[in-house]
Scaffold this motif. Sequence first.
Motif, PDB file in Angstrom:
ATOM      1  N   ALA A  11       0.831  -1.203   0.000  1.00 29.96           N
ATOM      2  CA  ALA A  11       0.000   0.000   0.000  1.00 29.96           C
ATOM      3  C   ALA A  11       0.865   1.252   0.000  1.00 29.96           C
ATOM      4  O   ALA A  11       2.018   1.224   0.455  1.00 29.96           O
ATOM      5  CB  ALA A  11      -0.912  -0.001   1.222  1.00 29.96           C
ATOM      6  N   THR A  36      -6.462   0.291   1.545  1.00 24.66           N
ATOM      7  CA  THR A  36      -6.743  -0.086   0.155  1.00 24.66           C
ATOM      8  C   THR A  36      -7.967  -0.968   0.032  1.00 24.66           C
ATOM      9  O   THR A  36      -8.344  -1.365  -1.057  1.00 24.66           O
ATOM     10  CB  THR A  36      -5.545  -0.848  -0.454  1.00 24.66           C
ATOM     11  OG1 THR A  36      -5.258  -2.002   0.356  1.00 24.66           O
ATOM     12  CG2 THR A  36      -4.322   0.043  -0.506  1.00 24.66           C
ATOM     13  N   GLU A  56      -2.003   4.035   3.433  1.00 25.34           N
ATOM     14  CA  GLU A  56      -3.377   4.321   3.049  1.00 25.34           C
ATOM     15  C   GLU A  56      -4.161   3.014   2.947  1.00 25.34           C
ATOM     16  O   GLU A  56      -3.656   2.035   2.406  1.00 25.34           O
ATOM     17  CB  GLU A  56      -3.400   5.062   1.718  1.00 25.34           C
ATOM     18  CG  GLU A  56      -2.684   6.407   1.742  1.00 25.34           C
ATOM     19  CD  GLU A  56      -2.602   7.036   0.368  1.00 25.34           C
ATOM     20  OE1 GLU A  56      -3.367   6.604  -0.513  1.00 25.34           O
ATOM     21  OE2 GLU A  56      -1.777   7.942   0.184  1.00 25.34           O
TER      22      GLU A  56
END
Length: 240
Positions: free
Chosen positions: A65, A238, A236
Amino acid sequence: MIRLAALLWLALATTAAACEAVSHRDRAFTVCTADLAIHDIALRLNGADGRALGTFVALETVTDAPIAFAMNGGMYHQDRRPVGLYVEDGREAKRIVTSAGPGNFGMLPNGVFCVERGRARVVESRAFAARPPACRQATQSGPMLVIDGALHPRFLPGSPYLNLRNGVGASADGRRVHFVISDEPVTFHEMATLFRDVLGLRDALYLDGRVSRLYAPALGRADPGRRMGPILVVTEKTDG
């Protein structure tokens, strides 16, 4: 002055995962914030070959990610094994240490940064050992910077001991996690009062000094230095 600083921080914190420059008591810090609604926090130590990653470059190779930011994540021995409790993806690799000892780690009370499902918190080590939470990720370090709203009793406002330092603390609801690194040498007292008086946190944990390093791609920042042990990485989400 404290209220003004707190209001400034609240304005800065509206940007998710922002890494912001913050001045506190005429010292320079960078504060990076993870929002667990949109970010994941993980600990990483070894690569697929079983060897310590040691660097942010190596961290990138094992992280799928997008990385919001990362920093060194707790104290370690010369071979980069964690000194205290270490849990990665739900697996405990090192047991908790509750006895006093030499150095900053053994300056009780020390504590554990624990990431559970949907929340995170800092817990004093002996309280943690008495009632262990279900941590998906956990790292033990020391000393505690702030304990239930009070500064560690051994911190002195006029201490001559300055160092680069980093630490972590979470909001009361556990949904926002603040990672702090000093951009110049500071005292324990200066760092602890930033967590308590500016960020408004009741519990915060010291992660390390001298080896303190930040990786923040949005800032173009990848601090150089010696090879690390545990690394805290914020990515982040996903999975939506």
